[in-house]
Write an enzyme that holds these catalytic residues in place. Structure first.
Site, PDB file in Angstrom:
ATOM      1  N   SER A  91       0.861  -1.180   0.000  1.00 26.64           N
ATOM      2  CA  SER A  91       0.000   0.000   0.000  1.00 26.64           C
ATOM      3  C   SER A  91       0.898   1.230   0.000  1.00 26.64           C
ATOM      4  O   SER A  91       2.041   1.167   0.476  1.00 26.64           O
ATOM      5  CB  SER A  91      -0.865   0.009   1.265  1.00 26.64           C
ATOM      6  OG  SER A  91      -1.527   1.255   1.393  1.00 26.64           O
TER       7      SER A  91
ATOM      8  N   TYR B 293      -1.450  -0.482  10.590  1.00 23.77           N
ATOM      9  CA  TYR B 293      -1.552  -0.814   9.163  1.00 23.77           C
ATOM     10  C   TYR B 293      -0.312  -0.277   8.440  1.00 23.77           C
ATOM     11  O   TYR B 293       0.312  -0.978   7.647  1.00 23.77           O
ATOM     12  CB  TYR B 293      -2.838  -0.213   8.598  1.00 23.77           C
ATOM     13  CG  TYR B 293      -3.097  -0.537   7.140  1.00 23.77           C
ATOM     14  CD1 TYR B 293      -3.551  -1.795   6.752  1.00 23.77           C
ATOM     15  CD2 TYR B 293      -2.907   0.418   6.137  1.00 23.77           C
ATOM     16  CE1 TYR B 293      -3.792  -2.088   5.414  1.00 23.77           C
ATOM     17  CE2 TYR B 293      -3.148   0.134   4.809  1.00 23.77           C
ATOM     18  CZ  TYR B 293      -3.594  -1.121   4.448  1.00 23.77           C
ATOM     19  OH  TYR B 293      -3.832  -1.408   3.121  1.00 23.77           O
TER      20      TYR B 293
HETATM   21  N1  LIG Z   1      -8.815  -0.791  -0.613  1.00 30.10           N
HETATM   22  C1  LIG Z   1      -7.804   0.058  -0.429  1.00 30.10           C
HETATM   23  O1  LIG Z   1      -8.003   1.261  -0.257  1.00 30.10           O
HETATM   24  C2  LIG Z   1      -6.381  -0.454  -0.423  1.00 30.10           C
HETATM   25  C3  LIG Z   1      -5.361   0.486  -0.556  1.00 30.10           C
HETATM   26  C4  LIG Z   1      -4.034   0.037  -0.528  1.00 30.10           C
HETATM   27  C5  LIG Z   1      -3.759  -1.302  -0.384  1.00 30.10           C
HETATM   28  N2  LIG Z   1      -4.781  -2.197  -0.257  1.00 30.10           N
HETATM   29  C6  LIG Z   1      -4.424  -3.596  -0.050  1.00 30.10           C
HETATM   30  O2  LIG Z   1      -4.979  -4.377  -1.085  1.00 30.10           O
HETATM   31  C7  LIG Z   1      -5.238  -5.700  -0.611  1.00 30.10           C
HETATM   32  C8  LIG Z   1      -6.658  -6.110  -0.960  1.00 30.10           C
HETATM   33  O3  LIG Z   1      -7.537  -5.214  -0.317  1.00 30.10           O
HETATM   34  P1  LIG Z   1      -9.046  -4.963  -0.786  1.00 30.10           P
HETATM   35  O4  LIG Z   1      -9.239  -3.518  -0.744  1.00 30.10           O
HETATM   36  O5  LIG Z   1      -9.360  -5.715  -2.013  1.00 30.10           O
HETATM   37  O6  LIG Z   1      -9.817  -5.600   0.473  1.00 30.10           O
HETATM   38  P2  LIG Z   1     -11.199  -6.399   0.556  1.00 30.10           P
HETATM   39  O7  LIG Z   1     -11.558  -6.348   1.992  1.00 30.10           O
HETATM   40  O8  LIG Z   1     -12.146  -5.899  -0.474  1.00 30.10           O
HETATM   41  O9  LIG Z   1     -10.787  -7.895   0.132  1.00 30.10           O
HETATM   42  C9  LIG Z   1      -9.834  -8.593   0.886  1.00 30.10           C
HETATM   43  C10 LIG Z   1     -10.090 -10.079   0.751  1.00 30.10           C
HETATM   44  O10 LIG Z   1      -9.107 -10.743   1.546  1.00 30.10           O
HETATM   45  C11 LIG Z   1      -9.736 -11.776   2.290  1.00 30.10           C
HETATM   46  N3  LIG Z   1      -8.979 -12.051   3.508  1.00 30.10           N
HETATM   47  C12 LIG Z   1      -8.889 -11.309   4.629  1.00 30.10           C
HETATM   48  N4  LIG Z   1      -8.159 -11.937   5.543  1.00 30.10           N
HETATM   49  C13 LIG Z   1      -7.744 -13.109   4.986  1.00 30.10           C
HETATM   50  C14 LIG Z   1      -6.957 -14.183   5.440  1.00 30.10           C
HETATM   51  N5  LIG Z   1      -6.457 -14.205   6.692  1.00 30.10           N
HETATM   52  N6  LIG Z   1      -6.728 -15.209   4.597  1.00 30.10           N
HETATM   53  C15 LIG Z   1      -7.253 -15.216   3.339  1.00 30.10           C
HETATM   54  N7  LIG Z   1      -8.035 -14.236   2.862  1.00 30.10           N
HETATM   55  C16 LIG Z   1      -8.272 -13.185   3.683  1.00 30.10           C
HETATM   56  C17 LIG Z   1     -11.120 -11.222   2.597  1.00 30.10           C
HETATM   57  O11 LIG Z   1     -12.033 -12.283   2.910  1.00 30.10           O
HETATM   58  C18 LIG Z   1     -11.450 -10.509   1.305  1.00 30.10           C
HETATM   59  O12 LIG Z   1     -12.101 -11.364   0.388  1.00 30.10           O
HETATM   60  C19 LIG Z   1      -4.939  -5.655   0.892  1.00 30.10           C
HETATM   61  O13 LIG Z   1      -3.657  -6.176   1.136  1.00 30.10           O
HETATM   62  C20 LIG Z   1      -4.990  -4.178   1.211  1.00 30.10           C
HETATM   63  O14 LIG Z   1      -4.231  -3.854   2.354  1.00 30.10           O
HETATM   64  C21 LIG Z   1      -6.078  -1.800  -0.289  1.00 30.10           C
END
Ligand SMILES: NC(=O)c1ccc[n+]([C@@H]2O[C@H](COP(=O)([O-])OP(=O)(O)OC[C@H]3O[C@@H](n4cnc5c(N)ncnc54)[C@H](O)[C@@H]3O)[C@@H](O)[C@H]2O)c1
Length: 278
Positions: free
Chosen positions: A142, A155
């Protein structure tokens, strides 16, 4: 730049963690459309099955924080599609709130999922990739790994750790044909960030991140910020004198992640609480 042996995605196994929804889902779709065979691992197995049925590929029960669960996921993926050519470490969680307001359990879960989830995946997949002399790992970190935000301290810490873990291991294994790329999204329109107003940080779509992950298979770039200019701003902020930076950040009202009080944030926390009690 180091040249890595090319990877042909057609028919190749791509394992994606947290692929049931959000960025992982968009990434699974992007790889499937390129002809890859996609293994979607997620804590939410029912949703993973729905996603796999819609996009193509297979669904697998996975808790990235548990190395045995991760081992089984990769073994199932290999049995279904062949040894993974690409692993996308995408699963992550983002509970927000004041540093002293988040409890011990939440903090540990964040490190277990966001950091150890990546560590386990890399330790499991690297030996095979090194033996084959090729492979690609994408760690979805991120911009929060580069830019501190009040209300996201743990985080920030977990993603900062992933950024350096990726950079150091990339150097360690580059000469052996295996690449490690870090994707650094700004805010993305998914459940994870729902209800958090991070303006003026731009909110991009999961498909934008999926494009960056897919593109990294060809470019093998070390770090890919999305959008790119926000990566530049984070680098600029890192060398800006603190009084000036503080003045700009005050104007931006950069303390909004301290308030975990919107209905969307409550819904996200309940989803995580459900996961913790499973
Ligand atoms: N959404 C944002 O603003 C953002 C910004 C920067 C980085 N990210 C990163 O992108 C990645 C994906 O995030 P997202 O926004 O798609 O989130 P999201 O919550 O939409 O999806 C995350 C998925 O991961 C699964 N998950 C959570 N814990 C888990 C575990 N222990 N084992 C297996 N699966 C698990 C959840 O069930 C979910 O389906 C993350 O690493 C997040 O930190 C997101």
């Amino acid at each position: 730049m180091t040249r890595f042996p090319p990877l042909d995605l057609t028919g190749a196994c791509v394992a994606i963690t947290g692929g049931a929804q959000g960025i992982g889902r968009a990434t699974a779709g992007a790889f499937a459309r390129r002809g890859a065979r996609v293994a979607i691992g997620d804590l939410d197995f029912d949703l993973a099955k729905e996603t796999a049925a819609e996009l193509g590929g297979t669904a697998h029960r996975l808790d990235v924080g548990d190395p045995e669960s991760f081992r089984v996921f990769l073994a199932e993926a290999a049995a279904a599609h062949g040894e993974p050519a690409v692993l996308v470490n995408n699963a992550g969680i983002m509970p927000n709130g004041g540093f002293l307001d988040l409890d011990e359990r939440t903090n540990r879960l964040m490190i277990e999922v966001n950091l150890f989830g990546v560590v386990h995946g890399m330790r499991l997949v690297l030996p095979g990739m090194l033996a084959r002399g090729r492979g690609h790992i994408v760690n979805v970190a991120s911009l929060a790994g580069k830019f501190p935000v009040p209300g996201l301290a743990m985080y920030n810490a977990s993603k900062f750790a992933v950024v350096l873990l990726s950079a150091a291991t990339r150097r360690e294994y580059a000469a052996r044909g295996v690449s490690i790329s870090t994707v650094l999204p700004s805010a993305v329109d998914t459940g994870l960030s729902a209800g958090l107003d991070m303006k003026p940080i731009p909110k991009v779509q999961p498909a934008d991140i999926a494009r960056a992950v897919l593109g990294s298979v060809r470019s093998r770039r070390a770090e890919i910020a999305v959008p790119g200019y926000v990566g530049g701003l984070a680098a600029l902020a890192a060398i800006t004198p603190e009084p000036l930076l503080n003045a700009v950040r005050r104007l931006m009202r950069d303390d909004r992640a301290l308030r975990p009080d919107s209905p969307e944030r409550h819904a996200y926390r309940s989803r995580l609480d459900d996961q913790e009690t499973r």
